[in-house]
Design an enzyme around this catalytic site. Structure first.
Site, PDB file in Angstrom:
ATOM      1  N   GLY A  39      35.957  -7.543 142.796  1.00 26.72           N
ATOM      2  CA  GLY A  39      37.252  -6.956 142.480  1.00 26.72           C
ATOM      3  C   GLY A  39      37.336  -5.470 142.767  1.00 26.72           C
ATOM      4  N   CYS A  41      36.802  -2.994 140.702  1.00 26.73           N
ATOM      5  CA  CYS A  41      35.689  -2.261 140.094  1.00 26.73           C
ATOM      6  C   CYS A  41      34.533  -2.082 141.059  1.00 26.73           C
ATOM      7  CB  CYS A  41      35.214  -2.997 138.840  1.00 26.73           C
ATOM      8  SG  CYS A  41      33.676  -2.351 138.152  1.00 26.73           S
ATOM      9  N   SER A 139      43.927  -4.863 138.570  1.00 27.41           N
ATOM     10  CA  SER A 139      44.982  -3.852 138.661  1.00 27.41           C
ATOM     11  C   SER A 139      44.866  -3.067 139.956  1.00 27.41           C
ATOM     12  CB  SER A 139      44.898  -2.896 137.467  1.00 27.41           C
ATOM     13  OG  SER A 139      43.657  -2.213 137.463  1.00 27.41           O
ATOM     14  N   ALA A 264      46.673   9.981 141.147  1.00 35.26           N
ATOM     15  CA  ALA A 264      45.858   9.280 140.147  1.00 35.26           C
ATOM     16  C   ALA A 264      46.577   9.306 138.806  1.00 35.26           C
ATOM     17  CB  ALA A 264      44.483   9.933 140.037  1.00 35.26           C
ATOM     18  N   MET A 313      42.377  -0.847 130.390  1.00 33.06           N
ATOM     19  CA  MET A 313      42.009  -1.374 131.697  1.00 33.06           C
ATOM     20  C   MET A 313      40.578  -0.946 132.024  1.00 33.06           C
ATOM     21  SD  MET A 313      45.451  -1.035 133.999  1.00 33.06           S
ATOM     22  CE  MET A 313      46.850  -2.131 133.745  1.00 33.06           C
ATOM     23  N   HIS A 438      12.397  12.753 118.693  1.00 30.47           N
ATOM     24  CA  HIS A 438      12.537  14.193 118.950  1.00 30.47           C
ATOM     25  C   HIS A 438      11.601  14.599 120.086  1.00 30.47           C
ATOM     26  CE1 HIS A 438      13.080  18.476 118.137  1.00 30.47           C
ATOM     27  NE2 HIS A 438      11.756  18.602 118.249  1.00 30.47           N
TER      28      HIS A 438
END
Length: 459
Positions: A39, A41, A139, A264, A313, A438
């Site tokens: 997809g 991604c 999307s 964007a 999303m 630590h």
């Protein structure tokens, strides 16, 4: 052949749902028309952008090695080689999904799908039947009215991860996750980057205090921000691109010159061509498919998950949706707690968040305590030079963690402890009581929880 389940879409939610359904004994097919699984991604989103973020970070680090007593001379950028590495990563991972399909007995049907009626999926001229259909089509970038994205000069995220040279001046429209991540990629490689945002802040939806820390850190790393501005037009001239922006609420126009523009401003579901309107599948005004608590749409036998339905999303949210949906189809208990789905911005520093923001708690009139710890006081952060940012924890009067927010190096990894704590209903006292190695960045999580109790040691 009649399938128990046909999944439309081979992205994270779709392929995970298909594989899990096959593991549960169903006869499953997955339809994908992209020519490669994974997809948005995997092909043009999360994975290629993270590959470029990693490559650009290594180059940017060279400028800071002198403080470590390391001299580097003659370093240069080979953008095609960088893109080649990115493409190989994508290719290897898509082949990996195809292997998993074969391993689990999932049939791959290549092509674009439509649903002529419940129980049928049409791909090309072939019609396949199924007891249940799962829509997982993902999307795509949201366009801006009047702005034509040509992926040459005016880019979506798809074009911004495939540039062949470093732009002189990249203007990013939108100060969300995608805009900041890709803006930083090209800023690290030498571009002047200006981020234009309609709102008066970056990262809408993120805790405001953490967002301010992120903006401050990103500004130090070269990104320039113009907030409270709306893009009106982009004009092409012989000299390049000219953007006209409006100062929000001030009735004033400004011009910005650039050679590349990245749009964007968000993403929208991809559902066109499926025939949802003719089927009577309920879709809201934003194009999101409405589903019940089993992910079933308004048409029995048709389900939807991921970016197509309400909720964030995010690829990992889509995967959780897919697993829960098919497990419920198999008669098992499936559930997704959306309050414990984290989000991460993979900039430097990273921004990670889960649960409620302080703004949401204030708006609800809730009683809460705040615990914060700055990485400047963390020994590991000092030793690595990654001191920007802080951990912030929000808890109710009983110590239940309501939200956690991190701006800092490795924030996407550090948030996992707090996600687990919220999932298991652990309190800030219990997180604070657990021993942390630590020196480690994770000590900042412990200290933030101690601070919420009024017991911070190193703050």
């Amino acid at each position: 052949m009649t399938y128990d389940l046909i999944v439309i879409g081979g992205g994270p939610g779709g392929y995970v749902a298909a594989i899990r359904a096959a593991q549960l004994g169903m006869k499953v097919a997955c339809v994908e028309g992209r020519g490669a699984l994974g997809g948005t991604c995997l092909n043009v989103g999360c994975i290629p952008s993270k590959a470029l973020l990693t490559s650009s970070a290594k180059y940017a680090e060279l400028a800071h090695l002198s403080s470590h007593g390391i001299a580097v001379e003659g370093a240069s950028i080979n953008v095609p080689a960088m893109m080649g590495r990115k493409d190989k990563i994508v290719g290897d991972l898509t082949k990996g999904i195809a292997f998993l399909f074969k391993k689990n007995g999932v049939d791959l049907i290549e092509g674009w799908a439509s649903i002529p009626t419940a129980g049928q999926v049409k791909v090309g001229e072939d019609v396949h039947t199924a007891k249940n259909i799962l829509i997982a089509t993902g999307s795509e970038p949201t366009p801006l009215p009047g702005i034509e994205i040509d992926e040459q000069d005016i880019l979506s995220s798809t074009g911004a991860i495939a540039l062949e040279t470093v732009p002189e001046h990249l203007v990013v429209i939108g100060a969300g996750v995608i805009g900041l991540e890709l803006g930083q990629v090209w800023a690290r490689l030498g571009a002047k980057v200006t981020v234009v945002e309609y709102l008066d802040r970056v990262l809408p939806g993120i805790d405001g205090e953490i967002a301010k820390l992120a903006q401050r850190a990103l500004s130090k790393r070269g990104l320039k921000f113009q907030l409270g501005r709306a893009l009106k037009s982009v004009d092409k001239t012989d000299a390049g691109l000219t953007l006209t922006v409006d100062r929000v609420g001030k009735d004033k126009e400004e011009a910005i010159g650039a050679d590349k523009v990245l749009i964007a401003v968000g993403r929208r579901p991809v559902t066109r061509g499926l025939g949802l309107g003719e089927l009577g599948v309920a879709v809201n005004e934003r194009g999101v498919i409405e589903v019940d608590n089993t992910f079933q749409t308004s048409v029995p036998g048709i389900y939807a998950i991921g970016d197509c339905v309400p909720g964030p999303m995010l690829a990992h949210k889509a995967e959780e949706d897919g697993v829960a949906c098919v497990e419920m189809l198999a008669g098992e208990a499936g559930h997704v707690d959306y309050n414990t789905v984290p989000g991460v911005v993979y900039t430097d520093p990273e921004v990670a968040s889960v649960g409620l923001t302080e703004e949401a708690l204030k708006d609800a009139g809730a009683e809460y305590s705040v615990g914060k710890f700055a990485f400047m006081a963390n020994s590991r952060a000092r030793s690595t030079g990654e001191t920007d940012g802080a951990v912030k924890v929000l808890a109710d009067t009983n110590g239940k963690i309501l939200g956690a927010h991190i701006c800092g190096a490795h924030g996407g990894d550090l948030i996992a402890e707090l996600v687990l704590a919220m999932t298991k209903r652990a309190t800030v006292s219990e997180v604070a009581a657990s021993c942390h190695a630590h020196p480690a960045m994770g000590e900042a999580v412990k200290e933030a929880c101690l601070d919420a109790l009024g017991r911070a040691i190193h703050a």
